[in-house]
Design a protein around this motif. Structure first.
Motif, PDB file in Angstrom:
ATOM      1  N   PHE A 266      -0.564  -1.313  -4.451  1.00 17.20           N
ATOM      2  CA  PHE A 266      -1.547  -0.370  -5.060  1.00 17.20           C
ATOM      3  C   PHE A 266      -0.586   1.085  -4.281  1.00 17.20           C
ATOM      4  N   TYR A 267      -2.043   2.255  -5.536  1.00 19.96           N
ATOM      5  CA  TYR A 267      -0.856   3.290  -5.166  1.00 19.96           C
ATOM      6  C   TYR A 267      -2.125   4.857  -4.490  1.00 19.96           C
ATOM      7  N   VAL A 268      -2.417   5.097  -3.367  1.00 16.52           N
ATOM      8  CA  VAL A 268      -3.040   5.615  -3.049  1.00 16.52           C
ATOM      9  C   VAL A 268      -2.294   6.934  -3.607  1.00 16.52           C
ATOM     10  N   VAL A 269      -3.090   7.672  -4.714  1.00 12.75           N
ATOM     11  CA  VAL A 269      -2.322   9.059  -4.961  1.00 12.75           C
ATOM     12  C   VAL A 269      -3.812   9.628  -5.702  1.00 12.75           C
ATOM     13  N   GLY A 270      -4.278  10.848  -5.680  1.00 20.14           N
ATOM     14  CA  GLY A 270      -5.428  11.725  -6.232  1.00 20.14           C
ATOM     15  C   GLY A 270      -5.595  11.724  -7.206  1.00 20.14           C
TER      16      GLY A 270
ATOM     17  N   GLY B 138      12.028   5.612  -2.682  1.00 24.10           N
ATOM     18  CA  GLY B 138      11.412   7.312  -2.833  1.00 24.10           C
ATOM     19  C   GLY B 138      12.385   7.683  -4.773  1.00 24.10           C
ATOM     20  N   GLU B 139      11.334   8.360  -5.890  1.00 24.58           N
ATOM     21  CA  GLU B 139      11.838   8.822  -6.494  1.00 24.58           C
ATOM     22  C   GLU B 139      13.770   8.079  -6.715  1.00 24.58           C
ATOM     23  N   SER B 140      14.354   9.095  -5.831  1.00 25.47           N
ATOM     24  CA  SER B 140      15.564   8.609  -6.577  1.00 25.47           C
ATOM     25  C   SER B 140      16.600   7.492  -6.006  1.00 25.47           C
TER      26      SER B 140
ATOM     27  N   VAL C 138       0.432  -1.586   0.075  1.00 24.28           N
ATOM     28  CA  VAL C 138      -0.101   0.327  -0.241  1.00 24.28           C
ATOM     29  C   VAL C 138       0.771   1.330  -0.257  1.00 24.28           C
ATOM     30  N   GLU C 139       1.319   2.030  -1.245  1.00 27.01           N
ATOM     31  CA  GLU C 139       1.367   3.453  -1.727  1.00 27.01           C
ATOM     32  C   GLU C 139       0.841   4.293  -1.087  1.00 27.01           C
ATOM     33  N   PHE C 140       1.684   4.949  -0.079  1.00 32.19           N
ATOM     34  CA  PHE C 140       0.386   5.942   0.110  1.00 32.19           C
ATOM     35  C   PHE C 140       1.385   7.524   0.736  1.00 32.19           C
ATOM     36  N   SER C 141       0.277   8.521   0.441  1.00 34.56           N
ATOM     37  CA  SER C 141       1.257   9.823   1.518  1.00 34.56           C
ATOM     38  C   SER C 141       2.280  10.568   0.368  1.00 34.56           C
ATOM     39  N   SER C 142       3.411   9.983   0.203  1.00 31.88           N
ATOM     40  CA  SER C 142       4.448  10.042  -0.409  1.00 31.88           C
ATOM     41  C   SER C 142       4.464  11.583  -1.115  1.00 31.88           C
ATOM     42  N   PRO C 143       5.013  12.153  -0.393  1.00 32.10           N
ATOM     43  CA  PRO C 143       4.858  13.986  -0.301  1.00 32.10           C
ATOM     44  C   PRO C 143       6.177  14.429  -1.247  1.00 32.10           C
ATOM     45  N   ASN C 144       6.462  14.907  -1.873  1.00 37.73           N
ATOM     46  CA  ASN C 144       7.663  15.719  -2.461  1.00 37.73           C
ATOM     47  C   ASN C 144       8.830  16.196  -1.582  1.00 37.73           C
ATOM     48  N   VAL C 145       9.890  16.247  -1.960  1.00 34.04           N
ATOM     49  CA  VAL C 145      10.690  16.814   0.129  1.00 34.04           C
ATOM     50  C   VAL C 145      10.664  18.244  -0.587  1.00 34.04           C
TER      51      VAL C 145
ATOM     52  N   ASN D  36       5.975   4.659   1.569  1.00 33.72           N
ATOM     53  CA  ASN D  36       5.889   6.077   1.680  1.00 33.72           C
ATOM     54  C   ASN D  36       7.109   6.432  -0.348  1.00 33.72           C
ATOM     55  N   TYR D  37       6.603   6.762  -1.081  1.00 36.43           N
ATOM     56  CA  TYR D  37       7.294   7.013  -2.026  1.00 36.43           C
ATOM     57  C   TYR D  37       7.762   8.353  -2.189  1.00 36.43           C
ATOM     58  N   ILE D  38       8.537   8.715  -1.449  1.00 36.68           N
ATOM     59  CA  ILE D  38       8.602  10.179  -1.633  1.00 36.68           C
ATOM     60  C   ILE D  38       9.345  10.779  -2.611  1.00 36.68           C
TER      61      ILE D  38
ATOM     62  N   ARG E 148      10.167   6.730 -14.178  1.00 38.52           N
ATOM     63  CA  ARG E 148      10.421   5.901 -12.982  1.00 38.52           C
ATOM     64  C   ARG E 148       9.309   5.106 -11.857  1.00 38.52           C
ATOM     65  N   ASP E 149       8.652   5.486 -12.505  1.00 38.02           N
ATOM     66  CA  ASP E 149       6.365   4.798 -12.160  1.00 38.02           C
ATOM     67  C   ASP E 149       7.029   3.174 -12.878  1.00 38.02           C
ATOM     68  N   ILE E 150       6.998   3.232 -13.899  1.00 38.08           N
ATOM     69  CA  ILE E 150       7.633   2.192 -14.964  1.00 38.08           C
ATOM     70  C   ILE E 150       8.383   1.032 -13.887  1.00 38.08           C
TER      71      ILE E 150
ATOM     72  N   LEU F 121      -4.482  10.139 -15.450  1.00 38.64           N
ATOM     73  CA  LEU F 121      -4.136   9.776 -16.673  1.00 38.64           C
ATOM     74  C   LEU F 121      -3.020   9.179 -16.720  1.00 38.64           C
ATOM     75  N   HIS F 122      -2.208  10.223 -15.621  1.00 37.54           N
ATOM     76  CA  HIS F 122      -0.393   9.499 -15.119  1.00 37.54           C
ATOM     77  C   HIS F 122      -0.512   7.491 -15.048  1.00 37.54           C
ATOM     78  N   PHE F 123      -1.378   7.472 -14.041  1.00 31.78           N
ATOM     79  CA  PHE F 123      -2.029   5.684 -14.024  1.00 31.78           C
ATOM     80  C   PHE F 123      -1.785   5.333 -15.222  1.00 31.78           C
ATOM     81  N   LYS F 124      -2.739   5.917 -16.047  1.00 28.15           N
ATOM     82  CA  LYS F 124      -3.381   4.993 -16.699  1.00 28.15           C
ATOM     83  C   LYS F 124      -2.815   4.838 -18.026  1.00 28.15           C
TER      84      LYS F 124
HETATM   85  N1  ARG Z   1       5.133  12.884  -5.009  1.00 34.82           N
HETATM   86  C1  ARG Z   1       3.977  12.439  -6.547  1.00 34.82           C
HETATM   87  C2  ARG Z   1       3.136  13.848  -5.883  1.00 34.82           C
HETATM   88  O1  ARG Z   1       4.374  14.365  -4.284  1.00 34.82           O
HETATM   89  C3  ARG Z   1       3.086  11.973  -5.505  1.00 34.82           C
HETATM   90  C4  ARG Z   1       3.381  10.205  -5.801  1.00 34.82           C
HETATM   91  C5  ARG Z   1       2.041   8.840  -6.070  1.00 34.82           C
HETATM   92  N2  ARG Z   1       3.030   7.865  -6.345  1.00 34.82           N
HETATM   93  C6  ARG Z   1       3.459   7.165  -7.425  1.00 34.82           C
HETATM   94  N3  ARG Z   1       4.518   5.947  -7.215  1.00 34.82           N
HETATM   95  N4  ARG Z   1       3.892   7.956  -8.875  1.00 34.82           N
HETATM   96  O2  ARG Z   1       2.898  14.168  -6.942  1.00 34.82           O
END
Ligand code: ARG
Length: 548
Positions: free
Chosen positions: A321-325, A249-251, A110-117, A150-152, A303-305, A330-333
């Motif tokens: 799971f990707y919990v994202v707004g 994280g993406e890095s 369950v990936e969620f939150s994942s804020p940007n730094v 948390n995939y920041i 990076r998501d691929i 479109l991104h996930f499609k």
């Molecule tokens: N960091 C991204 C944002 O703040 C959300 C990442 C969502 N997760 C993913 N695997 N793309 O918009």
């Protein structure tokens, strides 16, 4: 109820030699009984009129948990269950650890939150955090092997801009004292200046390249920004009672990203442009998209691929799971479709999308620096809770009440719907709210605490008691439904309805002052109610209170 549904379906099958299942049996309410089977469902197959079928079922039905059967209307077979049987079955199930829910198995991410730094979380993150957290709790409860992640967002050109801004306008002293405040100031400042001076974009890009190439100064600054951001975010999570099994994280996926892009080119899914950039076109109506820029930088989507492939192929997650707004629908499609085109297994990958959280005070934009911070939102809720608490000694509850109220307000709305946030509604102690759940639960507990007597189902049920019992017996089914639809709102709304019934019961039925049998029966109901609400609130991440 599930138990009785199954039993009824089996019995009907053996009487009529048909193949209906428990889902064909419906839950009814009030005078119509407890469960019903619409015999219309079988009239085609058996070539008989529904009432005739209903009467046949009624005559031949032989189960000792049945009090009576009515055939009503065009052919509804209404079943009345013996209250004491329903009561004992319900108690037995609900008292067991997993409420009689069949254990599921599988490894779930369950990936969620994942804020940007380098930016504080805002109120939109609040909705994400509590939704993701509740989903991880639900999945865990029904037996899945759950990992929360948390995939920041810690990679990309924006961090070049930030390094540049820090070097140009930053202050070491300020950074050391209040790192996030300062970084956020710089972020806003950079975008203000950018409107005046177009060269800034280029300067930011140069520093982004330096980070990517591992230039010491650039890289160290980036690393520091990342670290302080994580520390800062952790405080918010701690306050909300939310924890992750892993932080990525993406890095962390850059090498895999290069590889997967090459693989895509080889498989002829990804195309190369004259300028060296990479892009993909879809057979479906999705718009084409770039995966690598001409200067060699990879993108969020690429990076998501790589990350999806890693989760599915290397780490072996059954569900991902990707919990994202919903702004990233479109991104996930595109992500899932590219992976399918490349023969990367996307089974069990789901974008769990959700709508916006709007405050009545107006919209927000992080570029202009007027975001509503998540920590401010919590502070305000706690402050408002304090005002509602009457006695000094209960002030210590304010944090739990305030946060519980916010969580409930977010979780009780269906994911896809936007939320119009209204402080008055959120913090009410009555009706559909977090404090109302806490209050009802505390009420039941305080009676149980006053006695050593144990509950038992004796004597005749009064109507409010029986409705309460029936509602509680639905709890396991509600959880299963919430899990299947990844929808905590089902639990939240169920609990609020249950508490309403509980409060009617509470007003009509004395417990400790009642006659022996009535007292025992009511205590038994309270015990189950405590168990159901405590567990339900746990699934939402809302804390229970001893006193309120
Ligand atoms: N960091 C991204 C944002 O703040 C959300 C990442 C969502 N997760 C993913 N695997 N793309 O918009």
């Amino acid at each position: 109820m599930k138990y009785f549904k199954q039993e009824i379906a089996d019995e009907i099958n053996s009487i009529l030699e048909t193949g209906i299942d428990e889902n064909d049996i419906e839950i009814t309410e009030g005078e119509r009984g407890d469960l019903a089977f619409p015999a219309m469902k079988l009239s085609g197959e058996l070539n008989k009129n529904p009432r005739e079928i209903g009467n046949k079922i009624k005559e031949a039905f032989d189960k000792d948990f049945i009090k009576k059967i009515d055939v009503a209307g065009p052919g509804f077979v209404n079943f009345f269950i013996k209250p004491e049987t329903l009561a004992n079955k319900t108690a037995e199930k609900l008292k067991s650890d997993k409420l009689g829910i069949e254990e599921r198995s599988g490894k779930v991410l369950v990936e969620f939150s994942s804020p940007n730094v380098a930016k504080p979380m805002h109120i939109g993150h609040f909705r994400n955090n509590v939704l993701g957290d509740s989903i991880q709790r639900m999945m865990d409860f029904v037996g899945y092997d759950v990992y929360s992640e948390n995939y920041i967002g810690d990679w990309g050109t924006q961090y070049g801009k930030l390094v540049y801004a820090y070097k140009e306008f930053g202050s070491r002293e300020k950074f050391e004292k209040e790192p996030m405040e300062h970084l956020y100031e710089l972020y806003v400042k950079f975008h203000e200046e950018m409107d005046e001076d177009e060269d800034l974009v280029e300067k930011g890009r140069l520093w982004a390249n330096k980070i990517e190439e591992g230039d010491e100064e650039a890289f160290e600054l980036w690393k520091k920004f990342r670290e302080v951001s994580i520390e800062y975010h952790k405080e918010d999570y701690h306050r909300m009672g939310i924890y992750f099994d892993r932080w990525t994280g993406e890095s962390k996926i850059l090498d895999d990203t290069k590889e997967v892009l090459e693989e895509g080119v080889e498989k002829n899914v990804i195309q190369k442009d004259e300028d060296g950039s990479l892009y993909v076109e879809f057979d479906s109506d999705l718009p084409a998209t770039v995966l690598k820029k001409s200067d060699g930088t990879t993108l969020y989507l690429s990076r998501d691929i790589a990350n999806l492939k890693k989760r599915k192929e290397k780490e072996g997650f059954d569900l991902n799971f990707y919990v994202v707004g919903s702004e990233q629908d479109l991104h996930f499609k595109q992500l899932f479709e590219i992976c399918e085109m490349m023969d990367i297994n996307t089974e069990g990958c789901e974008h769990i999308s959700y709508g916006l959280l709007n405050l009545k005070e107006g919209s927000m934009s992080s570029r202009e620096g007027n975001i509503v911070r998540l920590s401010d939102l919590i502070d305000k809720a706690v402050e408002k809770a304090e005002k509602k608490i009457s006695s000094e000694k209960l002030m210590k509850n304010a944090e739990k009440i305030g946060i519980g109220a916010l969580k409930y307000a977010n979780l009780s709305v269906t994911k896809q719907k936007d939320i119009e946030f209204d402080w008055e509604e959120v913090l009410t102690f009555e009706g559909d709210s977090g404090p109302y759940l806490q209050y009802s639960n505390t009420r039941a507990r305080s009676i149980l605490k006053k006695t050593d007597e144990k509950g038992a189902f004796e004597g005749e049920f009064e109507e409010v008691e029986y409705s309460l019992l029936k509602k509680m017996s639905m709890f396991p089914g509600i959880i299963e439904d919430a899990v299947t639809s990844r929808e905590p709102a089902k639990i939240a709304n169920y609990l609020s309805g249950l508490c309403e019934q509980f409060n009617s019961f509470y007003h009509e039925c004395p417990v400790l002052d009642a006659e022996e049998k009535d007292m025992r029966r009511r205590l038994a109901l309270l015990e189950i109610f405590d168990k159901v609400t405590t567990q339900g609130m746990k699934l939402l991440g809302i804390e229970t209170l001893d006193e309120m």
